[in-house]
Design an enzyme around this catalytic site. Structure first.
Site, PDB file in Angstrom:
ATOM      1  N   VAL A   8       0.853  -1.179   0.000  1.00  0.00           N
ATOM      2  CA  VAL A   8       0.000   0.000   0.000  1.00  0.00           C
ATOM      3  C   VAL A   8       0.894   1.235   0.000  1.00  0.00           C
ATOM      4  O   VAL A   8       1.434   1.632   1.042  1.00  0.00           O
ATOM      5  CB  VAL A   8      -0.946   0.007   1.215  1.00  0.00           C
ATOM      6  N   ASN A  10       1.893   5.351  -1.582  1.00  0.00           N
ATOM      7  CA  ASN A  10       1.324   6.690  -1.452  1.00  0.00           C
ATOM      8  C   ASN A  10       0.236   6.973  -2.474  1.00  0.00           C
ATOM      9  O   ASN A  10      -0.593   7.859  -2.263  1.00  0.00           O
ATOM     10  CB  ASN A  10       2.440   7.734  -1.608  1.00  0.00           C
ATOM     11  N   THR A  11       0.239   6.221  -3.568  1.00  0.00           N
ATOM     12  CA  THR A  11      -0.709   6.481  -4.651  1.00  0.00           C
ATOM     13  C   THR A  11      -1.614   5.284  -4.940  1.00  0.00           C
ATOM     14  O   THR A  11      -2.812   5.449  -5.167  1.00  0.00           O
ATOM     15  CB  THR A  11       0.053   6.845  -5.945  1.00  0.00           C
ATOM     16  N   LEU A  13      -2.574   0.869  -4.241  1.00  0.00           N
ATOM     17  CA  LEU A  13      -2.467  -0.405  -3.543  1.00  0.00           C
ATOM     18  C   LEU A  13      -2.194  -1.474  -4.589  1.00  0.00           C
ATOM     19  O   LEU A  13      -2.962  -1.626  -5.542  1.00  0.00           O
ATOM     20  CB  LEU A  13      -3.751  -0.717  -2.784  1.00  0.00           C
ATOM     21  N   TYR A  96      19.119   2.185  10.949  1.00  0.00           N
ATOM     22  CA  TYR A  96      18.454   3.467  11.166  1.00  0.00           C
ATOM     23  C   TYR A  96      18.572   3.856  12.636  1.00  0.00           C
ATOM     24  O   TYR A  96      18.546   3.000  13.523  1.00  0.00           O
ATOM     25  CB  TYR A  96      16.981   3.344  10.786  1.00  0.00           C
ATOM     26  N   GLY A 103      10.477   3.643   6.781  1.00  0.00           N
ATOM     27  CA  GLY A 103       9.287   3.238   6.037  1.00  0.00           C
ATOM     28  C   GLY A 103       9.271   1.746   5.772  1.00  0.00           C
ATOM     29  O   GLY A 103      10.273   1.168   5.338  1.00  0.00           O
ATOM     30  N   ASP A 105       7.897   0.039   3.483  1.00  0.00           N
ATOM     31  CA  ASP A 105       8.129  -0.348   2.093  1.00  0.00           C
ATOM     32  C   ASP A 105       9.622  -0.384   1.785  1.00  0.00           C
ATOM     33  O   ASP A 105      10.100  -1.275   1.064  1.00  0.00           O
ATOM     34  CB  ASP A 105       7.393   0.580   1.135  1.00  0.00           C
ATOM     35  N   THR A 133       6.359   8.006  -6.136  1.00  0.00           N
ATOM     36  CA  THR A 133       6.020   9.374  -5.774  1.00  0.00           C
ATOM     37  C   THR A 133       7.246  10.078  -5.189  1.00  0.00           C
ATOM     38  O   THR A 133       7.549  11.225  -5.507  1.00  0.00           O
ATOM     39  CB  THR A 133       4.864   9.388  -4.759  1.00  0.00           C
TER      40      THR A 133
END
Length: 253
Positions: A8, A10-11, A13, A96, A103, A105, A133
């Protein structure tokens, strides 16, 4: 006994059904839907599917969108597992500062890339590029440590920013040229070169850090547009996030 993987973004699914929750499983069906049309999935794309036994996904679009997806999953009696970035999973170590803030993804795509790399031969450093995106460029060392990554605007955001911030500049579609001689080509080439240059810089950083030539994997909806303009050899892998979800599922289920 099927497995449903969900990405899923940003734009859109994107979904894929496999015959088992493991790497190399047979793809049965797949599709994509824009986020504004999520409510059509249960009575549309998913209506004819057999009920999956397992659902694993990653979501970056926020909790509201995740709830809308889960409402569509009520079509079947199955509870989805949502991947959250962690310190370690599926052979990858997260460097990180706050692992859970990475994120999901990005994390899943790196897991997929690492699994693909090891399946192809000896371990090597790896750069993972997602072009959507936004564009992300990640560095993984030979031992499977995620060292860090960068985020930059995708093509569409760059062009819209120029259009809104520059008087009289409109954004028609152009081509990538070595030496653009019109505004359309200059805009398209500028965005492409910005992304290509960012990837090149990360490849140079990782080569210097590891002392070995990195493998570069590229994925994302706009990856096919970028791949021909890259300075480095790039392997374009459309299914990288799904590969990562299969690897995660094989270790969890």
């Amino acid at each position: 006994m099927t497995f449903l993987a969900l990405d899923v973004g940003n734009t859109r699914l994107k979904w894929a059904v496999y015959d088992a929750p493991k790497v190399g499983a047979r793809l049965i069906a797949h599709g994509a839907q824009f986020l504004e049309n999520i409510e059509t999935l249960a009575e549309g794309d998913w209506q004819a599917l057999d009920a999956p036994r397992w659902v694993v996904g990653c979501v970056v679009a926020g909790d509201a969108v995740k709830r809308r997806v889960q409402e569509q999953l009520e079509l079947w009696d199955v509870n989805p597992q949502w991947v959250v970035s962690s310190q370690n999973e599926a052979g990858l170590t997260n460097g990180y500062d706050h692992p859970a803030r990475l994120g999901s993804d990005r994390w899943v795509a790196m897991i997929g890339a690492r699994q693909r790399l090891l399946a192809q031969g000896p371990a090597r450093p790896c750069v993972v590029v997602m072009v959507g995106t936004a564009v992300t460029v990640e560095a993984i060392d030979t031992e499977g440590h995620f060292l860090g990554g960068i985020i930059l605007p995708g093509h569409g955001i760059m062009l819209r920013a120029l259009e809104s911030g520059t008087a009289g500049l409109h954004v028609p579609t152009g081509d990538v040229r070595d030496f653009p001689t019109n505004t359309s080509d200059a805009l398209t080439s500028g965005g492409t070169f910005a992304i290509s240059g960012a990837v090149q810089r990360m490849v140079d950083n990782l080569r210097r850090h590891c002392g070995d030539e990195p493998v570069v994997y590229m994925t994302g909806g706009a990856g096919w547009k970028m791949a021909p303009s890259m300075s480095n050899p790039v392997e374009l892998v459309d299914s990288l996030i799904f590969d990562g979800l299969l690897e995660v599922a094989s270790k969890r289920i």
